[in-house]
Design an enzyme around this catalytic site. Sequence first.
Site, PDB file in Angstrom:
ATOM      1  CG  ASP A  90      -1.804   1.200   1.313  1.00 41.81           C
ATOM      2  OD1 ASP A  90      -2.093   1.788   0.261  1.00 41.81           O
ATOM      3  OD2 ASP A  90      -2.210   1.568   2.434  1.00 41.81           O
ATOM      4  CD  GLU A 121      -4.916   1.503  -2.045  1.00 43.21           C
ATOM      5  OE1 GLU A 121      -4.873   0.884  -0.970  1.00 43.21           O
ATOM      6  OE2 GLU A 121      -5.192   2.708  -2.112  1.00 43.21           O
ATOM      7  CG  ASP A 146      -0.345   3.151   6.408  1.00 43.61           C
ATOM      8  OD1 ASP A 146      -1.025   3.701   5.524  1.00 43.61           O
ATOM      9  OD2 ASP A 146       0.061   3.747   7.415  1.00 43.61           O
TER      10      ASP A 146
END
Lengths: 181, 181
Positions: free
Chosen positions: B7, B67, B139
């Site tokens: 991410d 992502e 996260d």
Amino acid sequence: MRVLGVDPGSNATGFGVVVREGGHVRHLRHGVLRPPTGAALSDRLHFLHTELSTLIEAEKPEVAVVERVFIAANPRSAIVLGQARGALLASLGASRVRVVEIAAREAKKAITGSGAADKGQMQLMVTRLLKLDETPPTDAADALALALCFAQAGALADLPIRGRRRNNRRAMTEIVAGRTR
Amino acid sequence: MRVLGVDPGSNATGFGVVVREGGHVRHLRHGVLRPPTGAALSDRLHFLHTELSTLIEAEKPEVAVVERVFIAANPRSAIVLGQARGALLASLGASRVRVVEIAAREAKKAITGSGAADKGQMQLMVTRLLKLDETPPTDAADALALALCFAQAGALADLPIRGRRRNNRRAMTEIVAGRTR
């Protein structure tokens, strides 16, 4: 002092290397890094990272001047440009070279006298100032302009003290104030 | 199959590693890469690049799930996010690991049943599904969710043929269609 200019782009990243010897700036090399079209994004970014690392290894610049970005046309193109910048800046970070950011407008003004100069004017002036036999591609010309802009400011500072010395120094400080760190 | 979820973020990049063994997905590791605050941009991006390279070297994932970004809040934040993505993707390119991109919305829907799930719901579901003793930071939870989402789709495809097999396969294809190359 050897100065590397980098004009980041996801499809074409221009680079240019100049050397400042006393009050004179001389052209060493320029070119354009073009990631293989059709390759995966990660492979294209890896290409930019490794090609720049190879270039730095070969040319050993003391300063890298990267075009600063204030604002991109839209968030989509900003992501794409940001990714290219990220791969290139990571490579500069790995090499421990000092990184300076200069806005395109500043470089245009320093090289052509106008912050709104077009690509053709930049190519013309870079070709003249560096006494090149051929006109460099636009991306390479922009990169050379960044390197030249920084190197010239330094060259002016190297001149023996004259009436305009302090102004020259101030001009350089303004440009250098654009650096990243 | 070992799957790494990433991410990307300029201040905090979450990562998570899971392994799919037959129809089961097991947690291996997770964490957050935080570039040194106050360091030069190039040093911070180099940090992300090398830390991810070290992680890949240690965990040897076959797939990395990153992502996907559709649109950022504004061009300025898009440049910043793009730079982090560029450094990380260049590292993935260097490792030759297969890169898949999955939108946060898809991962949220796969993990919690809702594409609009908040951070807390994601942390809760990731903790439950991977049977973790402690709740991972947001996260890292998002990164684990990306890895889990991809690994689960693969795990479903590994199941012996049942009535729902074809639907499961289609679900995986939809997710995999998000990959970069």
